[in-house]
Design an enzyme around this catalytic site. Structure first.
Site, short mmCIF file in Angstrom:
data_model
loop_
_atom_site.label_atom_id
_atom_site.label_comp_id
_atom_site.label_asym_id
_atom_site.label_seq_id
_atom_site.Cartn_x
_atom_site.Cartn_y
_atom_site.Cartn_z
N ASP A 290 0.88 -1.18 0.00
CA ASP A 290 0.00 0.00 0.00
C ASP A 290 0.91 1.23 0.00
O ASP A 290 2.13 1.10 -0.21
CB ASP A 290 -1.00 -0.05 1.17
N CYS B 119 3.31 -3.14 3.98
CA CYS B 119 2.48 -1.99 4.33
C CYS B 119 3.17 -1.26 5.48
O CYS B 119 4.37 -1.47 5.69
CB CYS B 119 1.04 -2.40 4.65
N THR C 14 2.81 -1.50 8.80
CA THR C 14 3.21 -2.44 9.86
C THR C 14 3.44 -3.86 9.36
O THR C 14 4.03 -4.66 10.08
CB THR C 14 2.11 -2.52 10.92
N HIS D 233 10.35 -24.01 9.00
CA HIS D 233 9.30 -24.68 9.77
C HIS D 233 7.91 -24.58 9.15
O HIS D 233 7.14 -25.54 9.20
CB HIS D 233 9.21 -24.08 11.18
N HIS E 188 7.27 -30.97 10.58
CA HIS E 188 6.83 -29.70 10.01
C HIS E 188 5.81 -29.94 8.89
O HIS E 188 4.84 -29.19 8.76
CB HIS E 188 8.03 -28.89 9.51
#
Ligand code: RB5
Length: 142
Positions: free
Chosen positions: A8, A65, A67, A98, A134
């Site tokens: 964004d 973005c 955060t 993992h 995994h």
């Protein structure tokens, strides 16, 4: 490796620089936008990239973005997507080994560009461990 990139306005600059870096290193990159610094809605770009990876047209996605949180929330709603929000290289390596994460999310207002570059390289270069435990756990997510 085919990589779908999205951001964004908060991640616009980092996305462009990551795109240049990856193309210089020989990756096949498609930029799904945003294409300006104008304020926009991160779910639109997370959706484009998540669909591109979920549909199998792209191997990996990278979403940026402010955060990284909004991008990861949206991306993880798509089938087959394992989006990992990373702010450090330990997590970037571990989530490949993992979780076999297929989308990397980062926050441009959280980490420096140098850190984002480092995380991106490690995340792209680290293979999935292929360990039975995994594989079993990833199967449980689906
Ligand atoms: C945009 O201001 C901001 O909300 C967005 O970039 C992101 O941080 C959302 O999770």
């Amino acid at each position: 490796m085919k990589i779908a990139l999205g951001a964004d306005h908060g991640g616009f600059e980092y996305k462009n620089k990551i795109s240049d870096m990856l193309q210089n290193e020989g990756y096949d990159v498609t930029d799904f936008g945003t294409y300006s610094q104008e304020s926009c809605d991160y779910p639109l770009f997370a959706k484009k990239v998540a669909e591109a990876v979920s549909g199998g047209l792209y191997d990996r996605g990278i979403l940026i973005c402010g955060t990284g949180i909004g991008m990861s929330i949206v991306a993880n709603k798509f089938k087959g997507i394992r989006a990992a929000l990373c702010s450090d290289t330990f997590s970037a390596k571990a989530t490949r080994e993992h979780n076999d994460s297929n989308i990397l999310c980062m926050g441009a207002r959280v980490i420096s560009f140098e850190k984002a570059e480092e995380i991106t390289r490690i995340w792209l270069e680290t293979p999935f461990s292929q360990e039975e435990r995994h594989i079993r756990r990833i199967g449980m997510i689906e």
